[in-house]
Structures are given as C-alpha cells and as structure tokens.
Scaffold this motif. Structure first.
Motif, PDB file in Angstrom:
ATOM      1  N   VAL A 219     -43.026   3.825   3.877  1.00 51.19           N
ATOM      2  CA  VAL A 219     -43.670   4.172   5.141  1.00 51.19           C
ATOM      3  C   VAL A 219     -42.799   3.718   6.307  1.00 51.19           C
ATOM      4  CG1 VAL A 219     -45.737   3.924   6.557  1.00 51.19           C
ATOM      5  CG2 VAL A 219     -45.931   3.944   4.051  1.00 51.19           C
ATOM      6  N   LEU A 220     -42.281   2.504   6.219  1.00 55.81           N
ATOM      7  CA  LEU A 220     -41.468   1.950   7.303  1.00 55.81           C
ATOM      8  C   LEU A 220     -40.167   2.721   7.484  1.00 55.81           C
ATOM      9  CD1 LEU A 220     -41.969  -1.863   6.625  1.00 55.81           C
ATOM     10  CD2 LEU A 220     -43.118  -0.440   8.333  1.00 55.81           C
ATOM     11  N   GLN A 221     -39.569   3.156   6.372  1.00 58.35           N
ATOM     12  CA  GLN A 221     -38.337   3.942   6.475  1.00 58.35           C
ATOM     13  C   GLN A 221     -38.598   5.242   7.212  1.00 58.35           C
ATOM     14  OE1 GLN A 221     -36.684   6.734   3.482  1.00 58.35           O
ATOM     15  NE2 GLN A 221     -35.254   5.079   3.011  1.00 58.35           N
ATOM     16  N   MET A 222     -39.716   5.879   6.886  1.00 59.21           N
ATOM     17  CA  MET A 222     -40.057   7.160   7.493  1.00 59.21           C
ATOM     18  C   MET A 222     -40.297   7.024   8.991  1.00 59.21           C
ATOM     19  SD  MET A 222     -43.259   9.681   6.576  1.00 59.21           S
ATOM     20  CE  MET A 222     -44.458   8.433   7.090  1.00 59.21           C
TER      21      MET A 222
ATOM     22  N   GLY B  56     -33.591  15.324   3.034  1.00 61.01           N
ATOM     23  CA  GLY B  56     -33.952  14.430   1.941  1.00 61.01           C
ATOM     24  C   GLY B  56     -32.859  13.427   1.599  1.00 61.01           C
ATOM     25  N   LYS B  57     -31.962  13.163   2.539  1.00 61.89           N
ATOM     26  CA  LYS B  57     -30.834  12.265   2.298  1.00 61.89           C
ATOM     27  C   LYS B  57     -30.949  10.937   3.052  1.00 61.89           C
ATOM     28  CE  LYS B  57     -27.703  16.226   1.707  1.00 61.89           C
ATOM     29  NZ  LYS B  57     -26.501  16.921   2.263  1.00 61.89           N
ATOM     30  N   LEU B  58     -32.051  10.722   3.736  1.00 57.70           N
ATOM     31  CA  LEU B  58     -32.206   9.512   4.536  1.00 57.70           C
ATOM     32  C   LEU B  58     -32.321   8.282   3.646  1.00 57.70           C
ATOM     33  CD1 LEU B  58     -32.726   8.350   7.443  1.00 57.70           C
ATOM     34  CD2 LEU B  58     -35.163   8.485   6.872  1.00 57.70           C
ATOM     35  N   LYS B  59     -31.551   7.243   3.987  1.00 55.03           N
ATOM     36  CA  LYS B  59     -31.621   5.959   3.291  1.00 55.03           C
ATOM     37  C   LYS B  59     -32.020   4.870   4.288  1.00 55.03           C
ATOM     38  CE  LYS B  59     -28.044   7.137  -0.121  1.00 55.03           C
ATOM     39  NZ  LYS B  59     -26.733   6.752  -0.706  1.00 55.03           N
ATOM     40  N   ASP B  60     -32.436   3.738   3.756  1.00 50.21           N
ATOM     41  CA  ASP B  60     -32.863   2.632   4.614  1.00 50.21           C
ATOM     42  C   ASP B  60     -31.805   2.281   5.647  1.00 50.21           C
ATOM     43  OD1 ASP B  60     -35.282   2.388   3.349  1.00 50.21           O
ATOM     44  OD2 ASP B  60     -34.648   0.788   2.013  1.00 50.21           O
ATOM     45  N   GLU B  61     -30.554   2.236   5.189  1.00 50.16           N
ATOM     46  CA  GLU B  61     -29.485   1.814   6.085  1.00 50.16           C
ATOM     47  C   GLU B  61     -29.247   2.812   7.220  1.00 50.16           C
ATOM     48  OE1 GLU B  61     -27.462   3.131   2.121  1.00 50.16           O
ATOM     49  OE2 GLU B  61     -29.244   2.023   2.785  1.00 50.16           O
ATOM     50  N   HIS B  62     -29.513   4.095   6.957  1.00 45.49           N
ATOM     51  CA  HIS B  62     -29.378   5.088   8.021  1.00 45.49           C
ATOM     52  C   HIS B  62     -30.390   4.830   9.131  1.00 45.49           C
ATOM     53  CE1 HIS B  62     -27.788   7.916   4.652  1.00 45.49           C
ATOM     54  NE2 HIS B  62     -26.781   7.312   5.251  1.00 45.49           N
ATOM     55  N   ALA B  63     -31.647   4.650   8.730  1.00 43.75           N
ATOM     56  CA  ALA B  63     -32.696   4.388   9.711  1.00 43.75           C
ATOM     57  C   ALA B  63     -32.463   3.064  10.428  1.00 43.75           C
ATOM     58  CB  ALA B  63     -34.060   4.389   9.021  1.00 43.75           C
ATOM     59  N   SER B  64     -32.006   2.064   9.685  1.00 43.04           N
ATOM     60  CA  SER B  64     -31.790   0.744  10.279  1.00 43.04           C
ATOM     61  C   SER B  64     -30.656   0.758  11.295  1.00 43.04           C
ATOM     62  CB  SER B  64     -31.500  -0.289   9.184  1.00 43.04           C
ATOM     63  OG  SER B  64     -32.661  -0.545   8.421  1.00 43.04           O
TER      64      SER B  64
END
Length: 452
Positions: A306-309, A377-385
């Motif tokens: 949820v947080l990543q999204m 569909g390629k988003l990773k935690d590090e991208h969002a962070s």
C-alpha cells in the motif's frame, strides 16, 4: 534675424510648457543649475535614456503565460486525460482557492466541498470495478499535483481517502470487504482513514508496532494508540495496523467509528497541513470481528504494498506544492514594482525564478517517468523512495525561494506562499522520512542494507 526670431519663439513655447509653481518646488529640493550643467554634458544616447526613464514605458508589453509545466508534459496526455486534468484544476481554482486560507487559518475542514469533490468521480482513480474509473497511475499523479498546486491539505485528505484507505481494502481486502466499502468510499458516502503511525513509532513501523491484536474466537481485541491519522476525527472506517500477539506479524483491521473502546482526539497547533484533521487514536479493548480483518494482510510486506503505491502520489504532491509556490511567486514578481519597474526584470530575481523552475521541471519529469513505470508494472520500492527523497527535498528549496522573492509579503497568507512553505515541511516527513527512503535506495544500489 530670422534665426533670432525662431529661437525666441522656441523659448516662448518652452516657458509656456513650464509649470512655475512646480519649478519652484523642485528648486527648493535640488540645485537646478547643477542639474542643467550635468544634463548638458550628456551625449544623445545618454540623454535619450534619461528621457525614456523619466517618461516611463507606457507601451503594454505582452507577457508570457504563467506556466509551471515548462517542458510541456501535459501535451503527452490524451485529449481525455487533459480534459480531466483541466476539470480538476478548474474545481480547485473555483471551489478551493477562495476559501483555503480561511480554513487553513482556523485549522478546520470545509465539509461542504465533499459532495462537490464526489461529483468529479476521481476517487479510487486507478482501481478496477466497484464504481472506480480505472485510469492510469500517471493520471492519478497529475491530479494529485493539481490539487496540491492549490492546497496540499485537500490533496492529502484525498490521498488518505483514495490511496491509503481504499488502497488497503483494494489490495488486502476480501471480496466481501471490497463490495461493502469501496463503492461507498469512492462516492464519498463514507470517509476513510489509515492508522499506521504511533506516538512512539514512526519509521520503525515495519517491526516495532506497539498496537496489539489478540484473537479470541471470531473476535480480535485491539489495544494501543495511533498518531497523526488524517481524517480520523470524522472517518467512518479506519484501517488499523496492529501486531498479532500470537505470531508477531502485522495485520490490518477495518475499525468502524462506533466501535466501543475507540476514542480520537484532534491534534492541535500544527504549523502545516492545518486543514487536515489529524487525530490521536486510543484503542482500549476494541473488539473487531474476524470478518473485519483484512483477509489478505498477513505481514508488514502487505502494508508495504500500500505504501509503495501511495508514495508515488506523495512525490506528485511535492511537485504540486512547488508548482503552486513557483507560479504564485512568478505572478507576484511581474506585478510588484520597485525603483520604477517590476522586480521580475531584476537579474537576481530572475536567477531565483530560474532555480525554482529548474527544480520544478526536474521533479515533474522524474515523477512522470515514475508513474509510467507504475503503469507498466515495473515500479519498485527504490523507485518510489528516490522520488519521495528528491521531490520533498527540492520542494523545500522552491518554496523557500518563492518566499524570498516576495520579501516581507511572503509571510502573509493572502499571497499563498507562506502556506506552501509550511506545508512543504509536512511533505518532507510523512510517508517515509528522507533518511528512511534514502536507505531504501541505498540498499538497492549497493546491495547492502544499512538499516538497524
């Protein structure tokens, strides 16, 4: 002889044009002889410049539009997407901008806007089914920016409702839970909240939640506190994340507002996001039925989904806050005059504006690509962070420069920038601090975890 008469006529017309009273007043302030002597030494170019300065430039100059999208990213949208973006922008300009400073100052929420917000049909924008529009993550990000461009508080209210609360149910709920809550939340017939942060637990939520859940048959008993919970004072349902005493795993629960043992106290005296109604929740032997446990939330990994999204949405909020401040500052500098001309014509002011635009443009292009990765569909935690780190940091710089070019007026609410300056501080901290998000990126690029 003719030359003498010509000069005489010239002097006669000159004396006719002179206001003797004004000349007397001027003579009392300056030495006219010295002025005439100095003017007599000027060449034609210098004299022309002086005359132009004294007359002023009365010619109307067509200025370029005030536009924070310098690289025209909006042109990459479809006609339908662009129409929706402008629809939300018009709503924010018409319904929110005229009232926002009043409510921000009072630290109250304008409940009258909720039905109007519902009419936009943008809540749960990226979800499929349950009355949700099923649009792109890029569109969701741009709308978050449009809201924050006018007010970050309203954007945050919407993000809690549409992202954190609805997202938890959409990603982790059972079919029955989705059917019950998502249509209501999508239409704002119910208001949602998201309870993760605690008085003593912020960044350590992954393994340190002190709010507990104990199962007793088909009933779960919740105890603990949650802090900084947006919408908590008037929410109909709150997603509560608690540690299961039996397996020590984090689980999610749908807490209804009338549950016995649930109390909430409004957090007062905030300097930022003052329209957002943050609450301190206390849970004392709150009983939640098993059917209200999020059936697909079995560890903090599910919370993290949820947080990543939603973290991408917070990065877009930072863009909106910066854009609102930049556009307000640019408009101000073109209207504010000092030394006889707009301060936007001064070199140092232009330098500040270009620095602001540089940061804003970099933030926008980064978030644009981030949302594309999410749609692919390629988003990773590090991208969002990385987006959260960079955008929240650069927003601080943009709003600071916006306040600077406004001088003393920059601290007045009527010019809006003071509100952006304050709200940028909240964006900087929530949904993961700079330090925590930096460590997420650092782990991804080095292969080593620096977490404790």
């Amino acid at each position: 002889m003719a030359n003498i008469f010509s000069k005489a006529r010239g002097l006669f017309h000159l004396f006719q044009s002179i206001d003797i009273d004004q000349m007397s007043k001027l003579a009392s302030k300056i030495d006219l002889g010295e002025v005439m002597a100095a003017v007599g030494k000027l060449d034609d170019n210098q004299l022309g410049a002086v005359v132009k300065m004294l007359k002023g430039d009365h010619h109307h100059k067509e200025l370029p539009p005030i536009e924070g999208d310098f690289y025209h990213l909006g042109q990459a949208l479809t006609d339908e997407e662009r129409e929706l973006q402008l629809k939300v922008r018009a709503f924010m300009e018409k319904e929110i901008k005229p009232i926002v400073n009043e409510y921000w100052l009072k630290a109250e929420f304008p409940f009258e806007i909720i039905p109007k917000l519902a009419e936009l049909n943008i809540c749960g924008l990226t979800y499929e089914g349950y009355g949700c529009p099923n649009k792109s993550f890029l569109m969701e990000g741009i709308l978050a920016m449009e809201m924050a461009r006018i007010d970050t508080s309203i954007s945050t209210f919407f993000g809690v409702q549409s992202g954190l609360c609805m997202g938890s149910i959409y990603l982790c709920g059972s079919d029955e839970q989705k059917q019950e809550w998502l249509p209501q939340l999508q239409q704002f017939k119910a208001i949602g909240a998201f309870g993760l942060t605690e008085p003593e637990v912020g960044s350590a939520a992954a393994g340190g939640l002190t709010t507990t859940a104990k199962r007793n048959g088909d009933t779960w008993v919740l105890n603990g506190q949650k802090k900084w919970i947006g919408n908590a004072t008037f929410a109909d349902v709150i997603v509560i994340w608690a540690r299961d005493l039996d397996d020590n795993q984090v689980k999610g629960f749908l807490l209804r507002k009338d549950t016995p043992g649930f109390t909430v106290e409004k957090i007062k005296d905030k300097m930022a996001l003052r329209i957002v109604q943050n609450g301190l929740i206390t849970l004392t032997n709150c009983e939640v039925q098993e059917v209200d446990r999020l059936q697909n939330a079995n560890s903090f990994k599910d919370t993290a989904k949820v947080l990543q999204m939603t973290r991408a949405g917070v990065a877009w909020q930072a863009v909106g806050c910066a854009r609102g401040a930049y556009e307000a500052a640019l408009d101000y500098t073109r209207k504010r005059k000092q030394f006889g001309k707009p301060i936007a014509s001064f070199q140092l002011i232009q330098n500040h504006l270009v620095e602001m635009l540089s940061n804003l443009t970099a933030m926008q292009t980064l978030c644009f690509r981030l949302s594309q990765l999410q749609d692919e569909g390629k988003l990773k935690d590090e991208h969002a962070s990385l987006a959260k780190v960079f955008c929240s940091l650069r927003t601080r710089d943009v709003v600071s420069r916006a306040r600077e070019v406004m001088g003393g007026n920059g601290i007045l609410l009527e010019y809006d920038v003071a509100r952006f300056v304050a709200d940028a501080e909240a964006i900087y901290s929530y949904e993961g601090t700079k330090e925590i998000n930096s460590l997420i990126v650092g782990r991804a690029i080095t292969g080593f975890s620096a977490f404790v």
